[in-house]
Motif scaffolding. Structure first.
Motif, PDB file in Angstrom:
ATOM      1  N   VAL A 185       0.836  -1.198   0.000  1.00 56.55           N
ATOM      2  CA  VAL A 185       0.000   0.000   0.000  1.00 56.55           C
ATOM      3  C   VAL A 185       0.876   1.255   0.000  1.00 56.55           C
ATOM      4  CG1 VAL A 185      -1.682   1.320   1.342  1.00 56.55           C
ATOM      5  CG2 VAL A 185      -1.938  -1.164   1.100  1.00 56.55           C
ATOM      6  N   VAL A 186       1.924   1.242   0.809  1.00 54.27           N
ATOM      7  CA  VAL A 186       2.827   2.393   0.864  1.00 54.27           C
ATOM      8  C   VAL A 186       3.544   2.559  -0.476  1.00 54.27           C
ATOM      9  CG1 VAL A 186       4.648   3.518   2.169  1.00 54.27           C
ATOM     10  CG2 VAL A 186       3.117   1.923   3.320  1.00 54.27           C
ATOM     11  N   ARG A 187       3.927   1.448  -1.091  1.00 55.49           N
ATOM     12  CA  ARG A 187       4.589   1.527  -2.397  1.00 55.49           C
ATOM     13  C   ARG A 187       3.663   2.146  -3.438  1.00 55.49           C
ATOM     14  NH1 ARG A 187       6.563  -4.533  -1.362  1.00 55.49           N
ATOM     15  NH2 ARG A 187       8.442  -4.045  -0.159  1.00 55.49           N
ATOM     16  N   TYR A 188       2.424   1.745  -3.414  1.00 56.07           N
ATOM     17  CA  TYR A 188       1.464   2.313  -4.367  1.00 56.07           C
ATOM     18  C   TYR A 188       1.323   3.818  -4.135  1.00 56.07           C
ATOM     19  CZ  TYR A 188      -2.847   3.390  -6.807  1.00 56.07           C
ATOM     20  OH  TYR A 188      -3.787   3.971  -7.629  1.00 56.07           O
ATOM     21  N   GLY A 189       1.273   4.228  -2.868  1.00 60.27           N
ATOM     22  CA  GLY A 189       1.148   5.644  -2.567  1.00 60.27           C
ATOM     23  C   GLY A 189       2.344   6.450  -3.049  1.00 60.27           C
ATOM     24  N   PHE A 190       3.542   5.889  -2.929  1.00 59.66           N
ATOM     25  CA  PHE A 190       4.746   6.570  -3.405  1.00 59.66           C
ATOM     26  C   PHE A 190       4.698   6.754  -4.911  1.00 59.66           C
ATOM     27  CE2 PHE A 190       9.514   6.169  -4.262  1.00 59.66           C
ATOM     28  CZ  PHE A 190       9.783   7.485  -3.948  1.00 59.66           C
ATOM     29  N   LEU A 191       4.347   5.703  -5.624  1.00 56.25           N
ATOM     30  CA  LEU A 191       4.234   5.798  -7.073  1.00 56.25           C
ATOM     31  C   LEU A 191       3.147   6.782  -7.467  1.00 56.25           C
ATOM     32  CD1 LEU A 191       4.827   4.916  -9.982  1.00 56.25           C
ATOM     33  CD2 LEU A 191       3.314   2.955  -9.618  1.00 56.25           C
ATOM     34  N   ALA A 192       2.006   6.733  -6.791  1.00 55.35           N
ATOM     35  CA  ALA A 192       0.907   7.641  -7.111  1.00 55.35           C
ATOM     36  C   ALA A 192       1.313   9.098  -6.917  1.00 55.35           C
ATOM     37  CB  ALA A 192      -0.310   7.313  -6.258  1.00 55.35           C
ATOM     38  N   SER A 193       2.091   9.371  -5.872  1.00 52.18           N
ATOM     39  CA  SER A 193       2.550  10.735  -5.633  1.00 52.18           C
ATOM     40  C   SER A 193       3.447  11.221  -6.766  1.00 52.18           C
ATOM     41  CB  SER A 193       3.310  10.808  -4.306  1.00 52.18           C
ATOM     42  OG  SER A 193       2.459  10.559  -3.211  1.00 52.18           O
ATOM     43  N   ILE A 194       4.372  10.374  -7.182  1.00 49.96           N
ATOM     44  CA  ILE A 194       5.289  10.776  -8.251  1.00 49.96           C
ATOM     45  C   ILE A 194       4.539  10.981  -9.561  1.00 49.96           C
ATOM     46  CG2 ILE A 194       7.199   9.952  -9.686  1.00 49.96           C
ATOM     47  CD1 ILE A 194       8.462   8.839  -7.145  1.00 49.96           C
ATOM     48  N   LEU A 195       3.589  10.102  -9.865  1.00 52.01           N
ATOM     49  CA  LEU A 195       2.801  10.279 -11.086  1.00 52.01           C
ATOM     50  C   LEU A 195       1.991  11.561 -11.025  1.00 52.01           C
ATOM     51  CD1 LEU A 195       1.573   6.611 -11.717  1.00 52.01           C
ATOM     52  CD2 LEU A 195       3.443   7.843 -12.850  1.00 52.01           C
ATOM     53  N   ALA A 196       1.475  11.900  -9.838  1.00 49.23           N
ATOM     54  CA  ALA A 196       0.718  13.144  -9.691  1.00 49.23           C
ATOM     55  C   ALA A 196       1.625  14.349  -9.910  1.00 49.23           C
ATOM     56  CB  ALA A 196       0.070  13.197  -8.317  1.00 49.23           C
ATOM     57  N   TRP A 197       2.845  14.279  -9.402  1.00 45.03           N
ATOM     58  CA  TRP A 197       3.775  15.391  -9.598  1.00 45.03           C
ATOM     59  C   TRP A 197       4.172  15.534 -11.068  1.00 45.03           C
ATOM     60  CZ3 TRP A 197       7.315  13.626  -4.986  1.00 45.03           C
ATOM     61  CH2 TRP A 197       6.657  13.914  -3.780  1.00 45.03           C
ATOM     62  N   LEU A 198       4.252  14.429 -11.785  1.00 44.41           N
ATOM     63  CA  LEU A 198       4.556  14.509 -13.215  1.00 44.41           C
ATOM     64  C   LEU A 198       3.442  15.203 -13.984  1.00 44.41           C
ATOM     65  CD1 LEU A 198       6.145  10.999 -13.898  1.00 44.41           C
ATOM     66  CD2 LEU A 198       7.313  13.203 -13.869  1.00 44.41           C
ATOM     67  N   GLY A 199       2.203  14.988 -13.559  1.00 43.57           N
ATOM     68  CA  GLY A 199       1.070  15.665 -14.178  1.00 43.57           C
ATOM     69  C   GLY A 199       0.444  14.875 -15.308  1.00 43.57           C
ATOM     70  N   GLU A 200      -0.800  15.182 -15.577  1.00 39.55           N
ATOM     71  CA  GLU A 200      -1.545  14.457 -16.612  1.00 39.55           C
ATOM     72  C   GLU A 200      -0.994  14.702 -18.006  1.00 39.55           C
ATOM     73  OE1 GLU A 200      -5.658  15.428 -16.255  1.00 39.55           O
ATOM     74  OE2 GLU A 200      -5.896  14.456 -14.306  1.00 39.55           O
ATOM     75  N   ASP A 201      -0.307  15.811 -18.208  1.00 40.10           N
ATOM     76  CA  ASP A 201       0.223  16.132 -19.529  1.00 40.10           C
ATOM     77  C   ASP A 201       1.619  15.574 -19.766  1.00 40.10           C
ATOM     78  OD1 ASP A 201       1.468  17.768 -17.694  1.00 40.10           O
ATOM     79  OD2 ASP A 201       1.530  19.514 -19.021  1.00 40.10           O
ATOM     80  N   TYR A 202       2.140  14.807 -18.809  1.00 36.24           N
ATOM     81  CA  TYR A 202       3.485  14.277 -18.948  1.00 36.24           C
ATOM     82  C   TYR A 202       3.560  13.249 -20.064  1.00 36.24           C
ATOM     83  CZ  TYR A 202       7.504  11.245 -18.054  1.00 36.24           C
ATOM     84  OH  TYR A 202       8.640  10.486 -18.199  1.00 36.24           O
ATOM     85  N   GLU A 203       4.573  13.379 -20.900  1.00 31.08           N
ATOM     86  CA  GLU A 203       4.864  12.409 -21.953  1.00 31.08           C
ATOM     87  C   GLU A 203       6.298  11.919 -21.758  1.00 31.08           C
ATOM     88  OE1 GLU A 203       2.998  11.162 -24.273  1.00 31.08           O
ATOM     89  OE2 GLU A 203       1.213  12.403 -23.994  1.00 31.08           O
ATOM     90  N   PRO A 204       6.520  10.613 -21.675  1.00 31.92           N
ATOM     91  CA  PRO A 204       7.887  10.112 -21.489  1.00 31.92           C
ATOM     92  C   PRO A 204       8.824  10.595 -22.585  1.00 31.92           C
ATOM     93  CG  PRO A 204       6.295   8.359 -21.144  1.00 31.92           C
ATOM     94  CD  PRO A 204       5.536   9.524 -21.707  1.00 31.92           C
ATOM     95  N   LEU A 205      10.019  11.001 -22.205  1.00 33.61           N
ATOM     96  CA  LEU A 205      11.015  11.456 -23.158  1.00 33.61           C
ATOM     97  C   LEU A 205      11.416  10.301 -24.066  1.00 33.61           C
ATOM     98  CD1 LEU A 205      13.006  13.803 -23.917  1.00 33.61           C
ATOM     99  CD2 LEU A 205      14.618  12.737 -22.323  1.00 33.61           C
ATOM    100  N   PRO A 206      11.269  10.454 -25.377  1.00 32.42           N
ATOM    101  CA  PRO A 206      11.646   9.353 -26.280  1.00 32.42           C
ATOM    102  C   PRO A 206      13.160   9.207 -26.368  1.00 32.42           C
ATOM    103  CG  PRO A 206      10.935  11.267 -27.551  1.00 32.42           C
ATOM    104  CD  PRO A 206      10.676  11.594 -26.109  1.00 32.42           C
ATOM    105  N   LEU A 207      13.623   7.971 -26.329  1.00 32.56           N
ATOM    106  CA  LEU A 207      15.039   7.655 -26.463  1.00 32.56           C
ATOM    107  C   LEU A 207      15.214   6.629 -27.563  1.00 32.56           C
ATOM    108  CD1 LEU A 207      15.976   7.254 -22.672  1.00 32.56           C
ATOM    109  CD2 LEU A 207      16.387   9.263 -24.102  1.00 32.56           C
ATOM    110  N   ALA A 208      16.443   6.398 -27.968  1.00 24.31           N
ATOM    111  CA  ALA A 208      16.694   5.422 -29.028  1.00 24.31           C
ATOM    112  C   ALA A 208      16.287   4.022 -28.597  1.00 24.31           C
ATOM    113  CB  ALA A 208      18.167   5.450 -29.428  1.00 24.31           C
ATOM    114  N   GLU A 209      16.476   3.728 -27.297  1.00 26.92           N
ATOM    115  CA  GLU A 209      16.165   2.386 -26.813  1.00 26.92           C
ATOM    116  C   GLU A 209      15.815   2.429 -25.336  1.00 26.92           C
ATOM    117  OE1 GLU A 209      18.114  -2.067 -27.095  1.00 26.92           O
ATOM    118  OE2 GLU A 209      19.449  -0.413 -26.590  1.00 26.92           O
ATOM    119  N   VAL A 210      14.735   1.768 -24.987  1.00 24.73           N
ATOM    120  CA  VAL A 210      14.380   1.517 -23.592  1.00 24.73           C
ATOM    121  C   VAL A 210      13.898   0.073 -23.544  1.00 24.73           C
ATOM    122  CG1 VAL A 210      12.921   2.123 -21.633  1.00 24.73           C
ATOM    123  CG2 VAL A 210      13.713   3.921 -23.187  1.00 24.73           C
ATOM    124  N   ARG A 211      14.612  -0.771 -22.810  1.00 22.73           N
ATOM    125  CA  ARG A 211      14.226  -2.186 -22.800  1.00 22.73           C
ATOM    126  C   ARG A 211      14.507  -2.823 -21.444  1.00 22.73           C
ATOM    127  NH1 ARG A 211      18.651  -5.791 -23.606  1.00 22.73           N
ATOM    128  NH2 ARG A 211      20.568  -4.753 -24.299  1.00 22.73           N
TER     129      ARG A 211
END
Length: 326
Positions: free
Chosen positions: A29-55
């Motif tokens: 539950v605490v882990r979910y809350g930490f992730l939720a906080s970070i996603l909220a800080w990123l904001g709804e308009d956040y788009e991941p930065l594109p890179l040549a490779e993410v795997r």
């Protein structure tokens, strides 16, 4: 310096939500809350930065990692083993995905984020063992990733900074791999929690009201290091280790962080041991500025200063990083 107004607003909003002690909640539950906080800080308009490779990759069938490569054509980039924050209990590849994408792009470097095992399910030394395995693997496989093993950095924030510092100690004791720089953002380096609790220490001045609290740190330490006898081990509390012969270091501390005192003390001890150290003393900030950049311009500037110091270190010969501000 006064607390950054944007971070103050964040803390004031958080204070309106009734707090339940972490020890009374399941870790999931605490882990979910930490992730939720970070996603909220990123904001709804956040788009991941594109890179040549993410795997995704798994080292020896045991340690999951995520590999970020900024450019598919540039050979021999620096390589980074990144360890995320979260008190050895929280955090994962998702909480720090934005941070790692930005690191990879801005340095630029091949970044390998390590999904180390977390406490309390996997107490000490599981986290450092996993991170160390990833550092050794990266050193041996840098070329096939398009990287340069001669420019290997260990980077982490908070508990991840603890793991990066511990890996630098292990590398010295093992005679390799050779680490070009250890870069520690608001690291925890004293698992006894004593350093910051002394007169004038940051656990006394910043232990409540600034996000991370002393009670949270006690829960993290109890979860990762349930046996108090382990808490002074060098790879649990690098502050108490022999620091001679370590690679150049970058230590970033935040003014309103409960971990500030131990980070400051670590930078001092590194310098006294003859280690080239850049100490970034970042005013007006709280713990976690690497992932608070979309809610605070000051945090964004601090992250760029941290990355700039890493970039300078990786772009120089090892002996050229001589600035010691401690």
């Amino acid at each position: 310096m006064p607390l950054d107004p944007q971070l103050r607003a964040m803390l004031e909003r958080a204070a309106t939500v009734p707090a339940i002690p972490l020890s009374q909640l399941p870790p999931a539950v605490v882990r979910y809350g930490f992730l939720a906080s970070i996603l909220a800080w990123l904001g709804e308009d956040y788009e991941p930065l594109p890179l040549a490779e993410v795997r995704e990759h798994t080292i020896d069938g045991a340690v999951p990692v995520r590999i970020y490569r900024p450019d598919a054509t540039t050979p021999s980039l620096p390589v980074v083993a990144f360890a995320h924050a979260g008190g050895w209990v929280l955090g994962d590849l998702e909480t720090h995905d934005e941070v790692c994408r930005h690191l990879s792009h801005a340095l630029p470097a091949v970044v390998v984020a390590v999904d180390y095992r977390r406490a309390p399910e996997h107490p000490y030394p599981a986290a450092i063992d996993d991170y160390w395995a990833a550092v050794c693997w990266l050193a041996g496989h840098a070329a096939e990733l398009g990287g340069d093993a001669g420019r290997l950095a260990v980077i982490g924030d908070s508990a991840g900074g603890n793991l990066a510092a511990a890996a630098a100690l292990r590398a010295r004791e093992a005679g390799g791999p050779r680490i070009a720089v250890q870069a520690l953002a608001y690291p925890t380096v004293d698992a006894t929690l004593d350093c910051g609790a002394q007169e004038g220490g940051s656990y006394l001045t910043c232990g409540e009201g600034y996000g991370l609290t002393l009670s949270m740190m006690r829960w993290f330490v109890d979860s990762y290091l349930p046996d108090p006898a382990d808490r002074t081990a060098s790879d649990a509390s690098p502050l108490f280790a022999d620091l001679s012969g370590l690679p150049p270091a970058i230590v970033a501390t935040a003014e309103y962080d409960p971990l500030r005192t131990e980070g400051e003390r670590y930078a001092h001890r590194l310098a006294r041991a003859g280690v080239a150290v850049t100490h970034l003393e970042l005013d007006g900030l709280v713990h976690g500025f690497l992932y608070q950049t979309r809610i605070s311009h000051a945090a964004d500037r601090a992250r760029e200063a941290f990355i700039g110091a890493v970039r300078e270190a990786l772009g120089s010969r090892l002996g050229d990083l001589t600035e010691a501000r401690a």
